[in-house]
Design a protein around this motif. Structure first.
Motif, PDB file in Angstrom:
ATOM      1  N   THR A 169       0.895  -1.220  -0.111  1.00 57.93           N
ATOM      2  CA  THR A 169       0.167   0.209   0.250  1.00 57.93           C
ATOM      3  C   THR A 169       0.858   1.181   0.037  1.00 57.93           C
ATOM      4  O   THR A 169       1.760   1.631   0.788  1.00 57.93           O
ATOM      5  CB  THR A 169      -0.839   0.116   1.340  1.00 57.93           C
ATOM      6  N   ARG A 170       0.848   2.030  -0.863  1.00 56.03           N
ATOM      7  CA  ARG A 170       1.330   3.217  -0.973  1.00 56.03           C
ATOM      8  C   ARG A 170       0.594   4.476  -0.909  1.00 56.03           C
ATOM      9  O   ARG A 170      -0.662   4.729  -1.150  1.00 56.03           O
ATOM     10  CB  ARG A 170       1.968   3.520  -2.490  1.00 56.03           C
ATOM     11  N   ILE A 171       1.088   5.648   0.020  1.00 53.03           N
ATOM     12  CA  ILE A 171       0.310   6.732   0.216  1.00 53.03           C
ATOM     13  C   ILE A 171       0.902   7.814  -0.771  1.00 53.03           C
ATOM     14  O   ILE A 171       2.074   8.098  -0.718  1.00 53.03           O
ATOM     15  CB  ILE A 171       0.431   6.938   1.778  1.00 53.03           C
ATOM     16  N   ILE A 172      -0.101   8.389  -1.539  1.00 54.61           N
ATOM     17  CA  ILE A 172       0.296   9.659  -2.581  1.00 54.61           C
ATOM     18  C   ILE A 172      -0.288  10.652  -1.808  1.00 54.61           C
ATOM     19  O   ILE A 172      -1.362  11.265  -1.725  1.00 54.61           O
ATOM     20  CB  ILE A 172      -0.398   9.454  -3.922  1.00 54.61           C
ATOM     21  N   ASP A 173       0.732  11.609  -1.442  1.00 51.66           N
ATOM     22  CA  ASP A 173       0.188  13.132  -0.948  1.00 51.66           C
ATOM     23  C   ASP A 173      -0.024  14.183  -1.896  1.00 51.66           C
ATOM     24  O   ASP A 173       0.121  13.899  -3.189  1.00 51.66           O
ATOM     25  CB  ASP A 173       1.512  13.395  -0.054  1.00 51.66           C
ATOM     26  N   GLY A 174      -0.226  15.271  -1.499  1.00 54.96           N
ATOM     27  CA  GLY A 174      -0.436  16.347  -2.320  1.00 54.96           C
ATOM     28  C   GLY A 174       0.550  17.374  -2.804  1.00 54.96           C
ATOM     29  O   GLY A 174       0.337  18.087  -3.729  1.00 54.96           O
ATOM     30  N   SER A 175       1.717  16.631  -2.834  1.00 55.01           N
ATOM     31  CA  SER A 175       2.963  17.418  -3.130  1.00 55.01           C
ATOM     32  C   SER A 175       3.617  16.572  -4.434  1.00 55.01           C
ATOM     33  O   SER A 175       3.946  15.536  -4.202  1.00 55.01           O
ATOM     34  CB  SER A 175       4.078  17.626  -2.004  1.00 55.01           C
ATOM     35  N   PRO A 176       3.677  17.504  -5.588  1.00 53.50           N
ATOM     36  CA  PRO A 176       4.390  16.731  -6.717  1.00 53.50           C
ATOM     37  C   PRO A 176       5.832  16.393  -6.463  1.00 53.50           C
ATOM     38  O   PRO A 176       6.596  15.584  -7.260  1.00 53.50           O
ATOM     39  CB  PRO A 176       4.097  17.579  -7.806  1.00 53.50           C
ATOM     40  N   ALA A 177       6.452  17.049  -5.416  1.00 52.59           N
ATOM     41  CA  ALA A 177       8.198  17.078  -5.342  1.00 52.59           C
ATOM     42  C   ALA A 177       8.538  15.797  -4.535  1.00 52.59           C
ATOM     43  O   ALA A 177       9.610  15.404  -4.339  1.00 52.59           O
ATOM     44  CB  ALA A 177       8.387  17.967  -4.646  1.00 52.59           C
ATOM     45  N   THR A 178       7.289  15.089  -4.131  1.00 49.93           N
ATOM     46  CA  THR A 178       7.760  13.899  -2.849  1.00 49.93           C
ATOM     47  C   THR A 178       7.284  12.561  -3.754  1.00 49.93           C
ATOM     48  O   THR A 178       6.231  12.544  -4.315  1.00 49.93           O
ATOM     49  CB  THR A 178       6.937  14.172  -1.707  1.00 49.93           C
TER      50      THR A 178
END
Length: 334
Positions: A298-307
């Motif tokens: 399971t991966r978590i995709i945050d709101g920052s395109p830089a991470t």
């Protein structure tokens, strides 16, 4: 003369048989059949209060029956100190204050549903037989080293008291279920997160130690170090706090917290694989992050395109007010 020899021979044979019989009896008495955990603890004068508590709550029957258990057994002295700390005069008062079910849950917090001898004890979280209000198994944190310590307070003073259905370890303090903040605070892998929670606006350490129901996606120290390394002009956590500001830090940390308890088994059932966090976007809405659910990860995709996406490093650490999942990256809302 031959008659005398025959009588002597008979006497020697008889003596040998008696000695052999006595030797066999001695061997049998030195290897008694193991008893269940309740009987084993009852036979030891150090555990009279524990045994009394087990009998009051019906757990004496559980620990006498089928199954396999590890019991971290507080001594009478440990119970005496716990009564003083909690403000109760005796076990009667403790049971009246907690309720019989509350006392039972405290006792179950000392029990694992598996056998762990001293050689099996490793640093990390363990799920106990105690449960939270939703029936999820509560966790404690065990650390090893020069001594084995549980929840930062109870030390194993004697290990590996064997019983027919498990093993007991003697501890010098009564264990009480902890909040998710306390479970984070005890683990050195989350020292940066702990420091950040204390530094941020909103008393987030107190919030996660109090009432309510939360799920915390907890970045480990390596995750914080990666953010520090990637941020210009920042060389340590204090610099990062200064760069974000305590209000900005609070927003980042709340981006790792959701309302309610979400266990790993719940993640596939979330609507649209989107998680709403407690962080606000400044317009009255809550920031969200997305889940990428693979077959085995399971991966978590945050709101920052830089991470890069964060992965789960450990799951389902349950406290009295929520659950923790360890992650390997700090999530950024934008």
């Amino acid at each position: 003369m031959q008659v005398l020899f025959r009588k002597a021979a008979y006497l020697m044979v008889g003596a040998a048989l008696v000695l052999s019989s006595c030797s066999e009896d001695d061997d049998q008495t030195t290897t008694p059949e193991p008893q269940g955990l309740t009987a084993t603890l009852s036979a030891d004068a150090r555990f009279s209060v524990l045994v009394d508590a087990l009998e009051r709550t019906g757990l004496d029957a559980t620990l006498s029956g089928n199954g396999i258990f590890t019991v971290f057994a507080p001594t009478d002295a440990a119970f005496g100190q716990a009564l003083i700390d909690l403000g109760y005069t005796d076990l009667d008062a403790l049971e009246a204050g907690l309720g019989t079910e509350g006392l039972r849950n405290v006792l179950r917090y000392h029990v694992l549903g598996t056998i762990r001898r001293s050689s099996d004890l490793q640093t990390g979280y363990s799920s106990t037989a105690a449960t939270n209000a939703d029936g999820d198994p509560l966790s404690f944190y065990l650390s090893t080293g020069n001594e084995v310590r549980i929840n930062g307070s109870a030390v194993v003073r004697e290990a590996n008291i064997e019983a027919s259905n498990g093993v007991a370890h003697v501890i010098d303090a009564v264990l009480l279920p902890l909040s998710i903040y306390d479970l984070v605070r005890l683990n050195p892998q989350y020292s940066s997160l702990n420091a950040a929670l204390m530094a941020a606006d909103g008393d987030l350490d107190a919030v996660l130690a109090g009432s309510g129901s939360f799920t915390l996606f907890a970045p480990n120290d390596e995750a914080f170090q990666n953010v520090i390394d990637a941020t210009p002009g920042v060389s340590n956590l204090n610099d990062l706090v200064t760069a974000l500001g305590t209000d900005g830090l609070s927003t980042v940390l709340l981006y790792h917290v959701t309302s309610g308890i979400i266990l790993s088994s719940d993640l596939p059932g979330l609507s649209s694989n989107t998680v709403s966090t407690l962080a606000l976007d400044g317009n009255g809405a809550n920031f969200t992050f997305d889940l990428d659910l693979g077959m085995n990860t399971t991966r978590i995709i945050d709101g920052s395109p830089a991470t890069d996406p964060a992965s789960l490093t450990e799951v389902d650490i349950v406290g009295t007010n929520g659950a923790i999942h360890g992650i390997n990256a700090v999530l950024l809302p934008e």
